[in-house]
Design an enzyme around this catalytic site. Structure first.
Site, PDB file in Angstrom:
ATOM      1  CG  PHE A   1      42.824  39.358  36.990  1.00 14.78           C
ATOM      2  CD1 PHE A   1      43.619  39.150  36.155  1.00 14.78           C
ATOM      3  CD2 PHE A   1      42.506  41.293  37.396  1.00 14.78           C
ATOM      4  CE1 PHE A   1      43.342  40.138  35.117  1.00 14.78           C
ATOM      5  CE2 PHE A   1      42.911  42.173  36.815  1.00 14.78           C
ATOM      6  CZ  PHE A   1      43.353  41.880  35.351  1.00 14.78           C
ATOM      7  CB  CYS A   2      38.577  35.154  40.351  1.00 18.83           C
ATOM      8  SG  CYS A   2      38.707  34.118  39.066  1.00 18.83           S
ATOM      9  CG  ASN A   3      39.117  41.097  43.443  1.00 16.15           C
ATOM     10  OD1 ASN A   3      38.351  41.464  43.775  1.00 16.15           O
ATOM     11  ND2 ASN A   3      40.242  41.517  43.835  1.00 16.15           N
TER      12      ASN A   3
END
Length: 848
Positions: A416-418
């Site tokens: 999740f782009c984290n």
């Protein structure tokens, strides 16, 4: 407040009308992008049709109307966040990422200058030595992580801290990414999310003042004037942000996350007292009061928004924001009510999921959370988790995603782009990331398990138009596909006023964070062993029950029983008794494709009736004929003459297949009109792959793990797909066994129907089930082929190729019985291509 009172029951009665795009779907990816309402889009359309809006940089009446409309929306947005232009300036950006990038490019780590000094000489900004500190929380979006690359030569130190280290007066060097030999005090910047986009944790907004007052332990090592960037993109989706109480120096957000439309528009809110810290260098149209083309002279506009909004702003998109805000209020109610509504649904899903256990005692889910869903002030409407098999093995998120599509569930998987949160919760070190990259895993792919450990997870998030039934449908999906138990499986049918929560809820199933300063990979501890004790009952459909030892081989002779080619990609099979081998696979296999009016290839995922279009080839007449139900067939030539490529009816076309750019030639209006009528989709075109176009396979040979870049047709991954009838028979037995054990009527699938759902080129019989999984080389007749591993399956195999009807089988049973990648059949390629070589039904198949 009683939790039951948080639920907005009015949504249930209004959703069908306001969100018709949700018919038959369960959308649970709201933190990534929420949905726009019908009334919102209609009101926006009506405004555009009723008003003449011009470029705001002009002075005409239409331009002034645009300027006034944009200004009003700025005021309204500031009001939405309980502040005013006296305290904050709102700058429109492309999105939240663009706002963060602006801060990274413009923030000054030297002592702030007076406002008036900035207009004198932009070069003065570059003369200050490196000073101050840039610090970001480990649980942050990739866009925050990327800021450090802009700042490494501007600041004295760069820190990446887990929450526990914020209070440590002597932080470990492992959290200091960069530091000069001597630290120079200056302006310091701390960036953190108001809400984690990974776990939904709402971080304390009180940190803003604490950071400003330098009251956190780590600040003793890094002194200076501290300022805060609040990434509010995830929070403002479903929660209020009160800038009248909590006053960060900079706030970043995106509007599509709040109300679905417009996309490509975000905002940077700048506290006016901190505005002088943004030292801009580049200037675009509309941002300067004066400039000279023949001399390095320019003066920025004094208004901060005008200074930073380079070029013409997307004024029509900005106008759409008004209608998004209206929809939030009209449909969702207040932001406080939306926050409670989404929290309530997520709490229900979280608690029900946490109670699910296999008969072996192993929990079905490992949930990644910082709390226990006790308070909407500390937790958003997000649940993040991975699933376990009954033996304690992780189930890959890609497998879950594929099966979710059968249930029309739209969720999110991966990191999740984290990556920071992924590292914390999944115990992934920097070395793991590097070794996974060497193994071929990149962000966004489906390499969900490496050495048995997950590389990402599954996220479900709720929006203001979500209902309790969305959570229940997701739970039903998990129970039906992944819960292995001999007991009756739970059902979830409560109404909103029937739901009760336990006052105390044991959270031994949750992964909680206890950051240690020495090793990131040791940062996660579990209250209990999530997998339970050593498992003796692997479940009804375990891998061991499905596969058998390949060696020694049985004496059964293996023969080629069917040859199928698919001249038009995603259309019906053309079955032959013998056929020529071409340089790309079977001659004319997947040589044509159907594209939409915007040039995108159409597959059976989007248009199931493609399987009812039946191609046939006549090599003597050199024609391709398409037939569909009662329509008159249409015929086109197999080959086009050189002159055809210059005719308007034979225009070139560029499209994509599995990410590869492919070049083809349009086959003309007549056949395209026929296809459009058959499918009921205006604008369809038939495209033939160009003979000179080279597209190569990325698969590796199973024998030596080397990629042989064989030329491909319009097939997805390989030249041929091979399946075995004994394997299909075993799978069919498992389907019937599962239906019997669960007392489920289910659809009745016969062997031939199931065989052809896999759309294989080569179908063999003889030997034992799944023997083909181990084949490295095979001889069919006089021709040798190289094995390239198993074929990962998706929901396409659930389409009945005779009727175009969808079901949940065989993917549902296949996922349980065959493991994380849902493999069935194998990819093969030509070992060497000989002109005129042919395959024949009845050829002997011999693994080499």
């Amino acid at each position: 407040m009683a939790f039951v009172n948080l639920y907005n029951v009015d949504i249930e009665s209004r959703r069908d009308n306001e969100f018709p795009q949700l018919k038959g779907c369960t959308y649970v990816e709201h933190i990534g992008a929420t949905l726009y309402s019908k009334s919102q889009i209609e009101a926006y359309q009506q405004e555009l049709l009723s008003n003449l809006y011009g470029n705001p940089h002009s002075r005409s009446e239409s331009s002034r109307l645009s300027t006034d409309a944009v200004d009003q929306i700025r005021f309204r947005l500031l009001e939405h966040f309980n502040t005013s232009e006296d305290e904050y300036t709102l700058v429109f950006t492309a999105n939240c990422t663009a706002a963060l990038k602006t801060i990274a490019e413009c923030f000054s780590f030297s002592q702030p200058l007076e406002d008036g000094d900035e207009a004198n000489d932009a070069l003065s900004q570059m003369k200050n030595s490196q000073s101050g500190c840039f610090c970001y929380l480990l649980d942050n979006h990739t866009s925050v992580e990327g800021m450090r690359e802009c700042l490494h030569d501007k600041t004295s130190a760069i820190l990446c801290l887990p929450e526990s280290e914020l209070y440590n007066e002597d932080i470990s060097k492992s959290f200091i990414l960069a530091q000069q030999d001597s630290y120079n005090a200056g302006n310091c910047l701390f960036v953190y999310p108001a809400q984690s986009n990974f776990s939904g944790r709402k971080y304390p907004l009180s940190w803003i003042e604490v950071i400003r007052n330098q009251e956190l332990g780590f600040q003793n090592q890094f002194t200076g004037n501290w300022f805060t960037v609040l990434d509010a993109a995830a929070l403002v989706c479903t929660s209020p942000l009160d800038l009248g109480v909590h006053k960060p120096d900079f706030v970043t957000l995106s509007f599509y996350k709040m109300f679905g439309f417009p996309t490509g528009l975000g905002a940077l809110l700048v506290k006016n007292s901190s505005a002088a810290l943004l030292r801009k260098t580049y200037f675009g149209g509309g941002t300067v009061a004066a400039s000279s083309a023949t001399e390095r002279f320019h003066v920025f506009r004094p208004n901060l928004a005008e200074r930073f909004e380079d070029g013409t702003i997307p004024f029509l998109d900005i106008i759409a924001v008004r209608h998004g805000l209206d929809a939030l209020k009209k449909i969702g109610g207040s932001m406080e009510r939306i926050s409670g509504h989404t929290f309530y649904i997520a709490k229900y899903f979280h608690h029900k999921l946490a109670h699910l256990r296999h008969s072996s005692g192993v929990n079905v889910a490992e949930i990644y959370t910082n709390g226990n869903f006790k308070d909407p002030e500390t937790q958003g409407g997000v649940v993040n988790f991975n699933l376990f098999r009954a033996n304690g093995d992780y189930i890959g998120f890609a497998e879950v995603d594929r099966l979710a599509q059968l249930y029309n569930i739209h969720l999110r998987t991966g990191c999740f782009c984290n990556i920071g949160a992924c590292q914390m919760f999944l115990k992934i070190s920097s070395e793991d990331i590097k070794s996974n990259l060497q193994a071929g895993h990149v962000c966004g792919d489906d390499r969900d398990l490496i050495n048995g450990r997950p590389t990402g997870s599954i996220r479900i998030s709720f929006g203001y138009m979500s209902t309790l039934q969305d959570a229940q449908h997701c739970l039903k999906f998990i129970v039906e596909n992944f819960l292995e138990t001999a007991n009756p499986k739970p059902v979830f049918t409560e109404k909103w006023d029937e739901v009760q929560f336990e006052d105390e809820f044991e959270n031994s199933y949750e992964v909680k964070l206890e950051m240690k300063s020495n090793e990131l990979k040791d940062s996660v501890t579990m209250d209990t062993d999530l997998r339970g004790s050593e498992c003796t009952n692997i479940g009804l459909y375990s891998m061991s029950q499905m596969t058998q030892a390949v060696s020694p081989r049985l004496d059964n002779v293996i023969i080629l029983t069917n040859i199928c080619l698919y001249p038009v990609k995603s259309c019906a099979a053309f079955k032959v008794s013998e056929w020529e081998i071409g340089p790309r696979g079977l001659l004319f296999d997947r040589n044509w494709m159907i594209v939409s009016e915007n040039g995108v290839a159409i597959s059976q995922k989007r248009e199931p009736n493609l399987c009812l279009i039946k191609p046939s080839l006549d090599l003597l007449q050199q024609t391709l004929t398409l037939s569909y139900n009662d329509m008159k067939p249409v015929t086109i030539p197999l080959y086009r003459e050189e002159k055809d490529f210059h005719n308007s009816a034979a225009m070139s076309c560029t499209s994509k297949i599995c990410g590869d750019r492919v070049l083809g030639t349009d086959c003309g209006d007549h056949v395209s009109d026929w296809i459009s009528e058959a499918l009921g989709r205006p604008g369809c075109r038939l495209i033939q792959q160009n003979n000179d176009h080279i597209r190569t396979s990325k698969l590796k040979d199973k024998e030596n793990d080397i990629t042989k870049e064989e030329n491909l047709s319009l097939s997805n991954e390989s030249q041929y797909l091979l399946i075995s009838r004994p394997s299909v028979q075993e799978l069919l037995s498992k389907i019937k066994e599962r239906q019997s054990n669960e007392n489920e009527a289910g659809e009745q699938i016969d062997l031939e129907n199931l065989v052809h759902r896999f759309r294989a080129n080569l179908i063999v019989d003889g030997g034992i089930g799944y023997e083909e999984d181990s084949w490295e080389q095979i001889q069919i007749g006089q021709h040798r082929f190289m094995g390239q591993g198993g074929c990962t399956r998706c929901q396409m195999i659930c389409l009945d190729q005779e009727t175009g009807q969808r079901s949940k089988e065989p993917l549902r049973t296949l996922a349980v019985s065959r493991g994380r990648k849902i493999p069935f059949g194998i990819h093969v390629r030509n070992d060497a291509h000989a002109e005129g070589a042919r395959l024949r039904v009845g050829d002997i198949v011999q693994p080499v």
